[in-house]
Design a protein around this motif. Sequence first.
Motif, PDB file in Angstrom:
ATOM      1  N   SER A   1       0.827  -1.207   0.000  1.00 27.31           N
ATOM      2  CA  SER A   1       0.000   0.000   0.000  1.00 27.31           C
ATOM      3  C   SER A   1       0.861   1.257   0.000  1.00 27.31           C
TER       4      SER A   1
ATOM      5  N   ARG B   1       5.694   2.669   8.285  1.00 29.41           N
ATOM      6  CA  ARG B   1       4.873   2.016   9.278  1.00 29.41           C
ATOM      7  C   ARG B   1       5.241   2.574  10.651  1.00 29.41           C
TER       8      ARG B   1
ATOM      9  N   PRO C   1      -2.739  -2.220   9.018  1.00 27.64           N
ATOM     10  CA  PRO C   1      -4.203  -2.203   9.101  1.00 27.64           C
ATOM     11  C   PRO C   1      -4.802  -3.389   9.845  1.00 27.64           C
ATOM     12  N   HIS C   2      -3.961  -4.300  10.328  1.00 21.16           N
ATOM     13  CA  HIS C   2      -4.474  -5.451  11.067  1.00 21.16           C
ATOM     14  C   HIS C   2      -3.771  -5.545  12.412  1.00 21.16           C
TER      15      HIS C   2
ATOM     16  N   GLU D   1      -0.766   2.127  15.787  1.00 23.20           N
ATOM     17  CA  GLU D   1      -1.277   3.495  15.916  1.00 23.20           C
ATOM     18  C   GLU D   1      -0.951   4.052  17.296  1.00 23.20           C
TER      19      GLU D   1
ATOM     20  N   LYS E   1      -4.351   6.416   8.150  1.00 25.75           N
ATOM     21  CA  LYS E   1      -4.773   5.023   8.084  1.00 25.75           C
ATOM     22  C   LYS E   1      -4.418   4.426   6.731  1.00 25.75           C
ATOM     23  N   ASP E   2      -4.077   3.141   6.768  1.00 24.61           N
ATOM     24  CA  ASP E   2      -3.650   2.459   5.550  1.00 24.61           C
ATOM     25  C   ASP E   2      -4.704   2.568   4.449  1.00 24.61           C
ATOM     26  N   ALA E   3      -5.963   2.449   4.809  1.00 30.33           N
ATOM     27  CA  ALA E   3      -7.042   2.498   3.820  1.00 30.33           C
ATOM     28  C   ALA E   3      -7.200   3.885   3.205  1.00 30.33           C
TER      29      ALA E   3
END
Length: 370
Positions: A210, A272, A294-295, A301, A317-319
């Motif tokens: 990502s 990250r 994201p998991h 975070e 956020k990754d998304a």
Amino acid sequence: MNDSSQSARPLSVVLAGGGTAGHIEPALAVAEALRKAQPGIRVTALGTERGLETRLVPERGVDLSLIPAVPVPRKINKDLFTFPFRLVGALNRTRRVLKDLDADVVIGFGGYVSGPAYLAAKWAKVPTVVHEANARTGMANRLGARLGARVLEAVKGSGLKGAEVVGIPVRQSLLELDRAALRGQAREFFGLDPDAPVLLVTGGSQGAASINDAVSGAARTLGDAGIGVLHAYGRKNSVHVDQVDGAPAYVAVPYIDRMDLALAAADMVLCRSGAMTVAEISSCGLPAVYVPLPHGNGEQELNARPVVEAGGGVIVKDAELDPGRVAREVVPLLRDAERLAAAGEAARGAGHRDAADRIATVVIETARRK
């Protein structure tokens, strides 16, 4: 052991933190601080053949003793049924190591090496210290705490009762890194523009798809803004970026061995937010865009939040990471020297620069009580 025999030899400290760099690097930073505090002290790291410690530990001049790797099975399969037998084998090996080293104290940093170390130390009546680097405590360190170890944590609220907040230990070379003095050499080493602002991008040793897609997708926007990029995309990935005519170089590499030079070359980082990553970047006075995994349990975070709240970066956020968001977060800051300097100072002041020395003091005190 009586007092006279104890004083006749250097203290023997065993570090348990193999597996990933996030466990190994804090252990090696403490090893460095122990040697500074007590020249001649015996420091040995525990590890397994499958971890990064087989390369990183010897490179830093620390002795390494190997034990079998016994990760805890997460689902019902044959590994679950053989786990007790493999654990007994690892415990027996670890007990022999502690006996051979005449260990005075074990300090664990989490990961699958630490569990057997805590259990073997308890059996051998060797005092233990636990250091939790993450904002949420892992399984092995919870075990160590339950077995009566003295408990240290990087940030408040990790879940370990009675823990003392000491921060994350960072190796001295990064704490003392003179980025300004190394800037020219570092940029020449990587083939970067000597004067343009530079964004360092890394998704960790394995890379992050990502992050790779978002930053490479923003290459033209970054180039048009006069921003150079040093992008470590991971050995198992690939990134192709067309250079923008007249723009600073976009340098894409699978892995960076000289992270000290990469940090000296950079003005800002996108990465990250593993605990060790956050500690090392902020200790060098670099602001960052942190993109947590994201998991998991959300610990990445939480790792970045203290630095961000101090003004040393932002969390995306990754998304929500795409080329447009990269440009919006990176370009305004890198083109504003005053804001960039203020964010860097905020990042530097957010951590615990004396963490390694404080942990070394605790370890030596605990060993002497034996």
